[in-house]
Design an enzyme around this catalytic site. Structure first.
Site: not given
Ligand code: NAD
Length: 497
Positions: A149, A173, A281
């Site tokens: 997000f 997605k 992140c």
């Molecule tokens: P999230 O892991 O909750 O969701 C990421 C994606 O995975 C979304 O599209 C979501 O719909 C999907 N998803 C969520 N739960 C799932 C499940 N159980 N099974 C399959 N798909 C699922 O992450 P978020 O809250 O959207 O984003 C924040 C996180 O992303 C933080 O931990 C941040 O550090 C990380 N992030 C990392 C980077 C990087 O490059 N390392 C960059 C941006 C964000």
């Protein structure tokens, strides 16, 4: 209230699963739209659509694929204000910050405009008598991007411009929390002349993701999100034989050496810890103050955090907007409660902030902890909110140990005027992206973005040369044009020379 859709086959497609998720205006707290959550059948249909588009797109010349990217770049520039406002409304980051993040994504489009050069193969003349050898990079097929997000434009833009320019089809997605900007990008790609079905946006949650990462029609999966999901996507998609890169969470440290320029360091910390309400992140969530830097730092930091201008994200006066949802706000405040229980010293408490006229918005003020230790969960775990923890370290070695020992290894930075200390730090720290007097060392599009340890699974970075490697496979060709001399069958392992 708007009802959103998928963007598949070059058209808006209504959701048919009967399942929807809420999309909020983060500043007002109102539910502004509902987003369809795709069923497994809808996900399979998207893969079928992308598969049908693949052969023709892969056969398109690299120059023509690059021309689509040039037009897409111009459209992003044209629509920058519109995209930034939509992003700001749903995500809650302030408009100037939204524009900055879109620009970082735009740079990857610019990189992808060079794809004819980037996908050139290698050629060796005369490796054997009359034998030449060359390699070429070919697209993989249908690639999937699953994104978080916090960067609804930038993170998808890390992935699909390179994937498409290399000749792949793509299914994005995006996060179900802020899907409007990804849908806009889909329509802009069509306007740029991308053939229907080459790029698709499928909205959804776990059900869509689980279908996509196991579908035999999908060749590669790029994921960015939290570490537990990144790890599970990496394992499952790899188990289904797919190429995977999966970026996870972070806990980025900024080391403040006693000789650092304190004013510059405090400015850097304010932006890096509280920009985008800490939902980056690469946000700095831990400042490690070495020796007597601690007292100087706290003395300057406290009034700055107290006077942080928190307000609606579309207000140009706001330095920091709201968090993404009420649920996330409660989680972040829970971490502040936890820090107090764990014995850290809460120097600035932003938990009770309320903005007049926006009482239902997902706001909190900046929080600042002192005397945090590596035994506390507020040091170990990613909070992903406007909470900065200050750890006091007696010396350089301890400051080097803390980020190196952490399970995450995304970004780290050192502020110092001592070139020798900085060089030693850069060399020895166990983290993937390192800054020297630069608080958020996000690599440019022509370098790769990637953390170490539990911040990234898979061995290839996002964008840069690794992006081209990830979205292509190498074919190596050995050629000989015999001139009439027949050597007969050879039963030994062929050797050239
Ligand atoms: P999230 O892991 O909750 O969701 C990421 C994606 O995975 C979304 O599209 C979501 O719909 C999907 N998803 C969520 N739960 C799932 C499940 N159980 N099974 C399959 N798909 C699922 O992450 P978020 O809250 O959207 O984003 C924040 C996180 O992303 C933080 O931990 C941040 O550090 C990380 N992030 C990392 C980077 C990087 O490059 N390392 C960059 C941006 C964000």
């Amino acid at each position: 209230m708007d009802v959103l859709y998928h963007y598949v086959g070059g058209a808006r497609v209504a959701g048919t699963s009967g399942r929807f998720g809420p999309v909020y205006n983060a500043s007002t707290g109102e539910e502004a739209a509902s987003v369809p959550l795709a069923s497994a059948d809808e996900a399979r249909e998207a893969v079928a659509t992308a598969t049908r588009a693949f052969a023709a797109w892969a056969n398109e010349t690299p120059v023509n694929r690059a021309r689509v990217m040039f037009r897409f770049k111009a459209l992003i520039e044209r629509d920058m204000d519109k995209i930034a406002e939509a992003l700001s409304r749903e995500h809650g980051k302030v408009v100037s910050d939204a524009k900055g993040s879109i620009t970082r994504g735009l740079e990857v489009v610019e990189f992808a405009c060079g794809i004819p050069h980037l996908t050139k193969g290698e050629f060796s003349n005369g490796v054997g008598r009359g034998i030449d050898m060359y390699s070429m990079r070919q697209p993989l097929g249908v690639c999937v991007g699953i994104t978080p997000f916090n960067f609804p434009a930038m993170v998808p833009l890390w992935m699909f411009p390179i994937a498409l320019a290399c000749g792949n089809c793509f299914i994005l997605k995006p996060s179900e929390k802020d899907p409007t900007v990804p849908l806009m990008l889909g329509e802009m790609l069509s306007e740029a002349g991308l053939p229907d079905g080459v790029f698709n946006v499928l909205n959804g949650d776990k059900e869509a993701v689980e279908t996509l990462i196991s579908d035999p029609g999908v060749a590669a999966v790029s994921f960015v999100g939290s570490t537990p999901i990144a790890q599970s996507i990496y394992q499952t998609a790899a188990g289904h034989g797919k190429r995977v890169q999966a970026m996870g969470g972070a806990k980025n440290h900024l080391i403040v050496m006693p000789d650092a320029d304190m004013e510059q360091t405090v400015d850097a910390l304010m932006g890096a810890a509280y920009g985008s309400a800490g939902e980056r992140c690469m946000a700095v969530s831990v400042a490690v103050a070495v020796g007597d830097a601690g007292d100087q730092l706290m003395e300057r930091l406290k009034p700055r955090v107290e006077s942080l201008k928190v307000g609606p994200s579309l207000d140009p006066e706001s330095e920091m907007g709201p968090l993404i949802t009420g649920e996330h706000l409660a989680k972040v405040k829970g971490y502040v409660d936890l820090g107090i229980e764990e014995g850290a010293d809460l120097v600035v408490d932003g938990r009770e902030l309320s903005i007049q006229g926006y009482e239902k918005g997902f706001f909190m003020g900046g929080c600042l902890f002192d005397q945090v230790t590596d035994e506390m969960r507020i040091w170990r775990e990613e909070i992903f909110g406007p909470v900065l923890s200050v750890v006091r370290a007696p010396d350089f070695e301890e400051a080097l140990r803390l980020p190196s020992a952490h399970e995450y290894g995304n970004g780290v930075s050192i502020f110092t005027r001592d070139g020798d200390a900085a060089r030693d730090f850069v060399d020895r720290v166990q983290v993937g992206m390192v800054g020297v007097n630069v608080p958020i060392p996000v690599p440019m599009a022509f370098h790769g973005f990637g953390g170490w340890k539990r911040s990234a699974f898979g061995d290839m970075n996002q964008h840069g040369p690794d992006g081209v490697r990830f979205y292509t496979r190498t074919k190596t060709i050995t050629t000989r044009w015999p001139t009439g001399i027949r050597a007969g069958a050879e039963f030994t392992m062929p050797t050239l020379g």
